[in-house]
Design an enzyme around this catalytic site. Structure first.
Site, short mmCIF file in Angstrom:
data_model
loop_
_atom_site.label_atom_id
_atom_site.label_comp_id
_atom_site.label_asym_id
_atom_site.label_seq_id
_atom_site.Cartn_x
_atom_site.Cartn_y
_atom_site.Cartn_z
N ASP A 1 0.79 -1.24 0.00
CA ASP A 1 0.00 0.00 0.00
C ASP A 1 0.82 1.28 0.00
OD1 ASP A 1 1.01 -0.28 2.57
OD2 ASP A 1 -0.78 0.51 3.53
N GLU A 2 2.10 1.21 -0.35
CA GLU A 2 2.93 2.40 -0.25
C GLU A 2 4.07 2.33 -1.26
OE1 GLU A 2 4.95 5.07 3.32
OE2 GLU A 2 4.48 2.96 3.64
#
Length: 348
Positions: A95-96
């Site tokens: 997610d990053e």
């Protein structure tokens, strides 16, 4: 991405979870929270927290089992959006990611305007929100991405970065965990401005090479490139025992110094990780692992012991005597890469 796992569950099952405080992860009494929705966070619910503690803080909390295959698929959809704008994408986890948009494939040559477009594209194509930080370095961009969450954008132009860094609490500097933060506060260092004004020799005296690194960040000196082929690596420690261990309580006692060593190595390397793995080897040399993946990276002994304890108990305590225990942390987020996994292997 904002509360990635929880946001996916709320999107996919709106009748059950939309607007509700939910925690993705294991259930009480032995489970651990992997991601908490923003509705749950005001109660003090956060990742790496024992589920029983989360439930105590938020009695209406809904526990949702993770669907890692779905999260991985959504992560690929998000990354496809990122790569429309630049090939220089360095994923840190599902997610990053870091992006270098100095020379974008499309759109205006403006990090701020590109961030707005990317966030818009992600939402239109996935129904999920993302927060972005724009800055002249990885450090500034990373910290800025957490300033206005969820669904926010913070841009720090080069001429403002020293002012921005000066305003940060020392806990926002990567590699400064609770123990180091307490030591710094004892020295009167509470903010980035304090770090900027503290002589490097003082920081080196108290924190060794890490002190020089903190000083460098405080001065806005971070020239690390975005590495699109960044490999997943891990840091860990393990111990082989002279005598087999049969009691879970004794196993937990033996895990304590292992967790301490892993935390020490992570902090020395300026690393944190989202995946924690417990390794078990039985008296007849059968090896097994148990792992959990979080949305927030961890690097302290307390966090590692909390997770190791629950992994040891889930789905049940080891039924056979154990001759080796190990803890490793992967999906790393850090200031520099670690080569091979760091392993300790010695007899008691």
């Amino acid at each position: 991405m904002d509360a990635f796992y929880a946001a996916i569950e709320q999107r996919d099952f709106p009748d059950q979870y939309a607007g509700e405080p939910i925690a993705v992860g294991g259930t009480p009494p032995r489970g651990v929270v992997q991601t908490a929705s923003y509705e749950a966070r005001p109660y003090g619910v956060h990742s790496a927290q024992p589920a029983v503690e989360a439930e105590r803080k938020c009695p209406d909390l809904i526990f949702v089992p993770p669907r890692m295959d779905v999260y991985a698929e959504e992560s690929q959809r998000v990354r496809s959006v990122l790569r429309r704008y630049t090939e220089l994408v360095e994923p840190l986890s599902l997610d990053e990611a870091y992006l270098d948009v100095t020379d974008p494939k499309q759109g205006p040559p403006s990090g701020t305007l590109l961030a707005r477009r990317i966030r818009k594209d992600i939402y239109e194509e996935t129904g999920l929100t993302a927060s972005a930080g724009v800055g002249p370095s990885k450090f500034v961009a990373k910290v800025a991405s957490d300033v206005d969450k969820p669904d926010g954008l913070t841009a720090v132009p080069p001429e403002k970065q020293l002012e921005f860094i000066a305003s940060l609490p020392i806990e926002d500097f990567h590699g400064i965990g609770p123990v180091t933060a307490e030591q710094m506060r004892d020295l009167g260092i509470k903010t980035g401005e304090d770090l900027q004004e503290t002589p490097e020799r003082t920081l080196r005296h108290h924190f060794g090479k890490r002190g020089a690194h903190f000083k460098t960040l405080a001065q806005g000196k971070d020239d690390r490139p975005v590495r699109p082929d960044r490999e997943r690596k891990s840091v860990g420690a393990e111990r082989t025992f002279a005598e087999d261990i049969g009691e879970p309580g004794t196993m937990l006692d033996r895990l304590d110094p292992i967790a301490e060593r892993v935390a020490e190595r992570l902090q020395q390397a300026d690393q944190r990780g989202r995946t924690v793995i417990l390794k078990l080897k039985t008296h007849n040399h059968e090896v097994s692992t148990r792992q959990t993946t979080l949305d927030r990276p961890v690097d302290t002994k307390a966090e590692l012991m909390t997770l190791a304890e629950r992994l040891l108990e889930r789905p049940h305590p080891p039924s056979e005597p154990i001759r080796l225990l190990g803890i490793s942390v992967s999906s790393l987020v850090g200031e520099k890469d670690i080569g091979e996994q760091l392993v300790l292997n010695f007899s008691s």
